[in-house]
Design a protein around this motif. Sequence first.
Motif, PDB file in Angstrom:
ATOM      1  N   GLU A  77      -4.566   3.502  -7.344  1.00 53.04           N
ATOM      2  CA  GLU A  77      -4.229   2.278  -8.092  1.00 53.04           C
ATOM      3  C   GLU A  77      -3.678   1.204  -7.160  1.00 53.04           C
ATOM      4  O   GLU A  77      -4.016   0.023  -7.289  1.00 53.04           O
ATOM      5  CB  GLU A  77      -3.180   2.589  -9.162  1.00 53.04           C
ATOM      6  N   THR A  78      -2.828   1.605  -6.228  1.00 47.49           N
ATOM      7  CA  THR A  78      -2.217   0.645  -5.307  1.00 47.49           C
ATOM      8  C   THR A  78      -3.203   0.195  -4.238  1.00 47.49           C
ATOM      9  O   THR A  78      -3.422  -0.998  -4.031  1.00 47.49           O
ATOM     10  CB  THR A  78      -0.978   1.270  -4.643  1.00 47.49           C
ATOM     11  N   ASN A  79      -3.797   1.158  -3.539  1.00 51.27           N
ATOM     12  CA  ASN A  79      -4.586   0.841  -2.351  1.00 51.27           C
ATOM     13  C   ASN A  79      -5.964   0.274  -2.652  1.00 51.27           C
ATOM     14  O   ASN A  79      -6.486  -0.527  -1.873  1.00 51.27           O
ATOM     15  CB  ASN A  79      -4.735   2.084  -1.477  1.00 51.27           C
ATOM     16  N   THR A 111      -5.537  -3.790  -4.287  1.00 48.48           N
ATOM     17  CA  THR A 111      -6.173  -4.678  -3.303  1.00 48.48           C
ATOM     18  C   THR A 111      -7.218  -5.568  -3.965  1.00 48.48           C
ATOM     19  O   THR A 111      -7.312  -6.773  -3.677  1.00 48.48           O
ATOM     20  CB  THR A 111      -6.815  -3.847  -2.177  1.00 48.48           C
ATOM     21  N   ALA A 112      -8.017  -4.991  -4.872  1.00 46.22           N
ATOM     22  CA  ALA A 112      -9.029  -5.783  -5.583  1.00 46.22           C
ATOM     23  C   ALA A 112      -8.366  -6.882  -6.413  1.00 46.22           C
ATOM     24  O   ALA A 112      -8.802  -8.044  -6.400  1.00 46.22           O
ATOM     25  CB  ALA A 112      -9.867  -4.876  -6.474  1.00 46.22           C
ATOM     26  N   LYS A 113      -7.304  -6.540  -7.129  1.00 42.75           N
ATOM     27  CA  LYS A 113      -6.613  -7.525  -7.968  1.00 42.75           C
ATOM     28  C   LYS A 113      -6.058  -8.672  -7.128  1.00 42.75           C
ATOM     29  O   LYS A 113      -6.188  -9.851  -7.485  1.00 42.75           O
ATOM     30  CB  LYS A 113      -5.488  -6.846  -8.748  1.00 42.75           C
ATOM     31  N   ALA A 169       0.837  -1.205   0.000  1.00 43.55           N
ATOM     32  CA  ALA A 169       0.000   0.000   0.000  1.00 43.55           C
ATOM     33  C   ALA A 169       0.868   1.250   0.000  1.00 43.55           C
ATOM     34  O   ALA A 169       2.046   1.210   0.365  1.00 43.55           O
ATOM     35  CB  ALA A 169      -0.906   0.024   1.242  1.00 43.55           C
ATOM     36  N   GLN A 170       0.245   2.357  -0.400  1.00 40.99           N
ATOM     37  CA  GLN A 170       0.815   3.677  -0.136  1.00 40.99           C
ATOM     38  C   GLN A 170       0.357   4.041   1.270  1.00 40.99           C
ATOM     39  O   GLN A 170      -0.835   4.156   1.543  1.00 40.99           O
ATOM     40  CB  GLN A 170       0.281   4.700  -1.143  1.00 40.99           C
ATOM     41  N   ARG A 171       1.290   4.209   2.197  1.00 38.92           N
ATOM     42  CA  ARG A 171       0.933   4.390   3.605  1.00 38.92           C
ATOM     43  C   ARG A 171       1.027   5.836   4.083  1.00 38.92           C
ATOM     44  O   ARG A 171       0.635   6.137   5.211  1.00 38.92           O
ATOM     45  CB  ARG A 171       1.818   3.511   4.483  1.00 38.92           C
TER      46      ARG A 171
END
Length: 474
Positions: free
Chosen positions: A172-174, A178-180, A156-158
């Motif tokens: 896109e990341t979070n 996550t969905a992918k 994730a981007q934290r």
Amino acid sequence: MSDVDHGHGYYPRGTPEVLAEMRSIVPPGQDSVDQSTHRRLAALTGELLAARADGGAELQRFLSVSRRAVPLPEPRVAGELRGRAIVVTGGNGCIGTVLLRQIRRLCAARVISADIAPPRWPVPGVEYVQVDVRSSGAVEGFFARYRPDIVFHLAAQRDPGLAEQQASRSIETNVLGTAKVAWAAARTGTRRFVYASTGKALRPYSRCVYTASKRVGEWMLADVARHGHMACSGARFTHVVDNSIVVDRLRRWCDDGEVVRLHSPDTVFYVQSALESAQLLLAAALAPADDVFRLYAIRDLGWPVNLLDLALGVIASSRVTPIYLAGYEPGYEQSPYPGLYDPTLSGDVSPLLNAIEAHRVEDAGVAGVDSASMVACTAPDVVDRLPELERWCQVGADRQARRVLAEIGWELLVGTVRATSPAVLDRIARLTADHRATMCAEHRRIDDVVRRYAIRTPAATVHAPRAVMTANQG
């Protein structure tokens, strides 16, 4: 002159007077300060160091949290993990590395770290694979090859501030990443999925990219579990001292002689250790294997850390660097929704669970840890809108991506409220009654939804404790 003359000599000023002068010198929201202002703020910061000598103690209290641990039932955890193929996405980060070490220490298992970057601290016995969770092809290929039994999803981007600056990439990341990962795991037979979330996701609704993305992530895992595809649970973290964004910035500003930018001298926030975080994820792996998504959080996080005293502690250990009260930057909330907590449960339930979630707390089976089943709300349009969200992210259209994320978040809020007991909503409505006039527009909009589905019985207003209400949830 920095001291006050009452006709009988000078005495040092207290914190309120110094802070008031700091605010009068330069208002919040400035990108930089000139040299003259820099010198004046440095002098005032020196006064604060004298007036608040406990800054060093606050820094030491903050750092000491790194030694805290969760009393994990290790035999149960080892029994759950032993002999499994286990994947940790984002395993090369701080918490991911600690988690990999814990798994390797507890039992014999095949452990794979999937991360976009190479490992900085390789753990013996772990297989390292480079995977970008934003790439459907990379994710599908990885899961087809490794077919893990258990997935801990930490990628994730934290950083809330960076999430605002890089909205499309962060979404896109979070969200999409996550969905992918979740869908690929379910398709390839993963039996258990543990999601690393954030305490900020306790907000019922937020336009902040980081908060909204993590809240949507929680819902997506709940949706996967609800359809019986895979047992899913999540862990909410607050500020982790071992990879502290705040302290890293404070030290960098001091080392470079730059202005130390603080949101507010009243800001406080909860903290936990990387070890606690890794152990909390392992506790979440003990969740019942059913169709309910449960959130796990540490019940007692100790007294919140004061940002001003923490900053003074870092400055005292380095050199006098001027403090600037810069105001709240994008990605951070100035004040919480007044109905965020139920004061009757304060101290008995983790502060990372909101008033709706606190009424759904179950026995987690781990001392000092709360488990709350997530309200099962249906929101069919959320999944249908992910392709639109992905299109905007892929072309870097931050404004459009933010808009779609905000609309998805609002649909989830309405769905959650509709699925919540009217009696619980009624109590929240009574908690917020005296705050309606001073609420920001977004909080009033949230409150309107709560009141629409509440019982609406007249009762005395109840106030939540200030210390809990103002703590930033990381």
